[in-house]
Design a protein around this motif. Structure first.
Motif, PDB file in Angstrom:
ATOM      1  N   GLY A  17     -13.592  -8.418  -2.987  1.00 35.91           N
ATOM      2  CA  GLY A  17     -12.276  -7.815  -3.188  1.00 35.91           C
ATOM      3  C   GLY A  17     -11.407  -8.634  -4.128  1.00 35.91           C
ATOM      4  O   GLY A  17     -10.674  -8.088  -4.954  1.00 35.91           O
TER       5      GLY A  17
ATOM      6  N   ASN B 221      -8.226  -6.697  -0.142  1.00 38.26           N
ATOM      7  CA  ASN B 221      -9.450  -6.480   0.623  1.00 38.26           C
ATOM      8  C   ASN B 221      -9.223  -5.459   1.737  1.00 38.26           C
ATOM      9  O   ASN B 221     -10.064  -4.575   1.958  1.00 38.26           O
ATOM     10  CB  ASN B 221      -9.960  -7.802   1.208  1.00 38.26           C
ATOM     11  N   ALA B 222      -8.096  -5.529   2.403  1.00 38.33           N
ATOM     12  CA  ALA B 222      -7.839  -4.589   3.501  1.00 38.33           C
ATOM     13  C   ALA B 222      -7.707  -3.159   2.990  1.00 38.33           C
ATOM     14  O   ALA B 222      -8.213  -2.211   3.594  1.00 38.33           O
ATOM     15  CB  ALA B 222      -6.580  -5.006   4.261  1.00 38.33           C
TER      16      ALA B 222
ATOM     17  N   LEU C 194      -9.017  -1.838   0.232  1.00 40.27           N
ATOM     18  CA  LEU C 194     -10.317  -1.321  -0.198  1.00 40.27           C
ATOM     19  C   LEU C 194     -11.193  -1.007   1.010  1.00 40.27           C
ATOM     20  O   LEU C 194     -11.860   0.033   1.046  1.00 40.27           O
ATOM     21  CB  LEU C 194     -11.012  -2.328  -1.129  1.00 40.27           C
ATOM     22  N   ILE C 195     -11.210  -1.887   1.991  1.00 40.32           N
ATOM     23  CA  ILE C 195     -12.037  -1.648   3.181  1.00 40.32           C
ATOM     24  C   ILE C 195     -11.622  -0.351   3.867  1.00 40.32           C
ATOM     25  O   ILE C 195     -12.463   0.418   4.328  1.00 40.32           O
ATOM     26  CB  ILE C 195     -11.944  -2.851   4.143  1.00 40.32           C
TER      27      ILE C 195
END
Lengths: 271, 271, 271, 271
Positions: A39, A60-61, A63-64
């Protein structure tokens, strides 16, 4: 013939020499591999900047959140494609991505567009309440759905939304776009009298604005994330296939009325 | 009519209820968001297992290696597509992914296939040197290129390879597949008399075998990674476009001989 | 730096000037529009030659055979994609085409490959019976399925095959490749003891060899034809949609076992 | 849980039984193959009706017009994709189609939309001149480009337009939509003072309205036609490739400024 001098074709993303591979000014083997997660590297690839710890956590959060949504039309399309061309796994992923348009990732793009058009610069002293009222009024005046609000399944709350906003707050990214999204949600509930909780795409769209991304690229975050999810579906499809069964059921049901006519005809003719 | 009872359509990846979204048995908002990075989540999505710290470091590094390779045919295809359909960004990414086949990500798949077929189980006591000799001999006997060796630009060493192998060693993943890849490279150099360094796809393919992935899914890692890279290219294309200039140059050059004939004809006719 | 002189980029298909558009040497408005049908023009585009009356009849028939096969995985993928991105109709067609690979149009490509490799030149005096025996023996020796034979539904005869061979005979295109395909079918039935009628892709593959096409392009005829069929499916999907219903059914069934666990857990916890 | 009774999944296009394949109520082998050309069959697939002689002539001409436009971004994307995945020819065609969006086939869709919204029913006695004035005024008021007018290369006349309109007249399809397109073109020239000849997509869009097609499917005609053109380009690419040369030139040029910096740096460092 007399074309003006050719524009130079130029990209600032990456280059290679025999002994180096450099992305966004960083040496890939030595400065990136082992030093960043995927990410983070996505953010570097997109913006040219190495993410801070807070940006890393937040991006990152987001995209996840977008990787996996169950047996979506996108996953079904990828699985059907894989059944016909298992040797072209890349084409099965591509087929699954092709449908990430106005209906399924559109609301994230729509939320980011709404917010960035309502607040072109994230000014400290904007009257966010007034902007929220104006925005809701404008959407209602033209009969448009306000993006990022409500969810057919997740009621009364989309469980991703409070978590994304919590992470935004913890990472210093709960600025005016997040505030405006919340105010728009509240105003939309007030004037409609309906429960319209902010959904995950509304939350993610607002946070993408906090990052400073133009709304036109926001769809791409859903696309890159879902590519990961689709590879997971294809790995499962290879091991426990469902595509052929889906095909046979639909083929059987969809043409039953046509085949029925034929049999009826045949009976009539043989009578 | 008398079809056997329908197989059940079943996926073990994810499910949603009104108040929960669960992926691979983990609650997405509370157990995943803020606790994992994107590469970790990819591994969870694929395998159902939460990565160890070592697996996390290694898998993130492999995926990052595959994100960006400069102005590749894949990036050009995505940019040309975006020029025609900027409102369908997902289709531009899909177009770019469609070409990740036998030529460009094939060598990673090929290396993983070669290694997993040569060593179906990562047995401790396998005679890796003999397997390497047999493998190289078999490829040479049928005139096939050994995958994962050599690079047109990166000479004498692909700078990604030593770094990937270093990370494998640091993270306890430099097992028999990595050893076998190195032995195959050495044997291929010995019998051919040419410099054939292991390239990044050879290194990544070997490490994918260490993870226990079937070779058939390895192409997918290139696909998911490159989706990220392509979104970066499209973001740049939106801001500093090159597609129309590429198109005009190629159109001009490709049909010059045909247009020339016409002009020559016109001159002859008018003479 | 010291690259050799650039190869010239050159295409012989078409060119435009301000007052002309020329395809394969013919003026599009005046020599093609109103003078050719779409199948003829496809043949001109591919080969550079204007089809004879016989070639026109035959090539149109082959392409038409490939347009529509009911609610195939390809059609389902296109419809699922359209549900997500109705504004990107081109991407829905693209998604549907992505699965036309080794499983679904592969047998036409496979038949053309088998025939053209067995009979590289359509020699008048080849011993076709011997070639058929050798070909069948070679496929059986390596345990491979002979392409173009048998059909899961169309038994004992694929109704398209006799019609395609009749048209080939009427149009002077029932040469050695058609003969060889028939001999291979007969030999395969003889040695296997099973009914293995030539299917439509076997017939079409053989006739493509009569045209002189390389086997590597034969898949493309299925692709171009199916693009037409898919647009028909999307027109129907726009008017009488089925994609959302398919999605909901599959989503419900595929994750029932996971959601069930949760409910059972909840019951246990509340007990 | 308490979902209403499942809607029936139903398609009226085609069905198969062991001895029959029926498309739009016609027996494919016996009533279609050898009796129709590809353009006719496309019309049958789309509408369920067998075309008249006039419809056949007109629809074949429209589709042929859309097959080939030289070395377009679409053709370049397909060729770049083929270079990476020659074994997935279907994916190369798909990649080429993905870019047929708002920029390149959008003007045909736009013209059909403009005309069908301006004249929802092709009424005999509509005041077409008034509608043309209103339409042009409305587009100008919102600063929008009127679709179907003007062409960057084909000046002063797009040579396809008079031919398409001639065919429309000959085949009884030069009705109110064709008239309205001409009136809109004339009005746009009058108020802008510029030469704005109707281009091929304007002519084709108007004739699609004469057929009674909804504007939402018109893009699909460009897509199906271009699939044929792209297979022609891929056949040429297989024989006389240009993709790798294009790639190398662009890669060289695009990153020259980055590689240059490195060399300069190296020089400085070694000084």
């Amino acid at each position: 013939m007399s074309r003006p001098p050719k524009p130079i074709i130029r990209s600032d993303i990456a280059y290679s020499t025999p002994d180096r591979i450099v992305v966004r000014g960083k040496d890939l083997p030595n400065e990136i591999l082992g030093h960043m997660n995927l990410g983070d590297f996505a953010l570097l690839q997109l913006t040219g900047n190495t993410p801070t710890r807070e940006q890393s956590a937040m991006f990152n959060a987001i995209l996840i959140t977008l990787v996996e949504h169950g047996m979506t039309p996108s996953a079904i399309a990828a699985r059907m494609t894989y059944a016909g061309a298992p040797e072209s796994l890349q084409a099965a992923v591509a087929a699954g991505l092709c449908g990430l348009g106005s209906v399924f990732v559109g609301s994230m793009e729509g939320a980011a567009r709404m917010l960035s058009e309502a607040l072109p610069k994230p000014a400290e002293d904007a009257d966010l309440e007034q902007i929220a009222r104006d925005t809701v009024a404008a959407y209602r005046a033209r009969g448009a759905t306000i993006p990022g609000l409500g969810h057919p399944l997740h009621k009364p709350v989309d469980p991703r939304t409070p978590r994304l906003f919590q992470l935004a707050a913890e990472n210093g990214m709960a600025g005016n776009y997040v505030r405006l999204m919340k105010l728009i949600g509240a105003e939309a509930e007030r004037v409609s009298g309906k429960s319209l909780p902010i959904n995950a795409t509304g939350a993610a769209g607002a946070i993408c604005c906090e990052f400073g991304f133009p709304w036109t690229i926001v769809r791409g975050f859903g696309v890159m994330a879902r590519a990961i999810g689709l590879v997971g579906h294809l790995m499962e499809e290879a091991q426990k296939p469902m595509a052929v069964e889906i095909w046979q059921r639909i083929e059987d049901e969809a043409s039953a009325h046509l085949r029925g006519d034929v049999r009826a005809d045949a009976v009539r003719r043989s009578a």
